[in-house]
Design a protein around this motif. Structure first.
Motif: not given
Length: 114
Positions: A1-15, A17-30
């Protein structure tokens, strides 16, 4: 869990910082997420293709004046919904998975650091 140091999966598009939602990308990136089918609404669809604002059904207890969610038979626990008890002899805990409580072997997903 996040509280114990787990990392959130971030969007794979360069630069990004949004959280990945589906397919490794955030909503903004598809990332494809279903939107509410009500005209002009951009909320994410919950149940039946619409958001809660436009009628996604949340079932509430049928007892007068109660705003708790339904558990079983149209009522909440306070108003008579029955929950299964652990099948181990002498145990009064509620069953979590496979008819038994956590103490008697039900596996419950937990943080890996606990």
């Amino acid at each position: 869990c996040i509280r114990h140091g787990a990392k959130r999966k971030l969007c794979t598009v360069n630069e990004c910082k949004n959280q990945a939602v589906k397919g490794g990308v955030c909503i903004r990136h598809g990332a494809n997420v279903k939107r509410c089918s009500s005209e002009g609404c951009t909320n994410i669809a919950q149940i039946g293709g619409v958001c809660f604002k436009h009628g996604a059904k949340v079932y509430l207890c049928s007892s007068e004046g109660c705003s708790n969610r339904v558990i079983n038979g149209g009522v909440c626990i306070r108003h008579g919904a029955k929950r299964k008890r652990c099948s181990s002899e002498g145990c009064t805990n509620y069953a979590v998975n496979g008819g038994v409580c956590i103490r008697h072997g039900a596996k419950k997903k937990r943080c890996s650091s606990e």
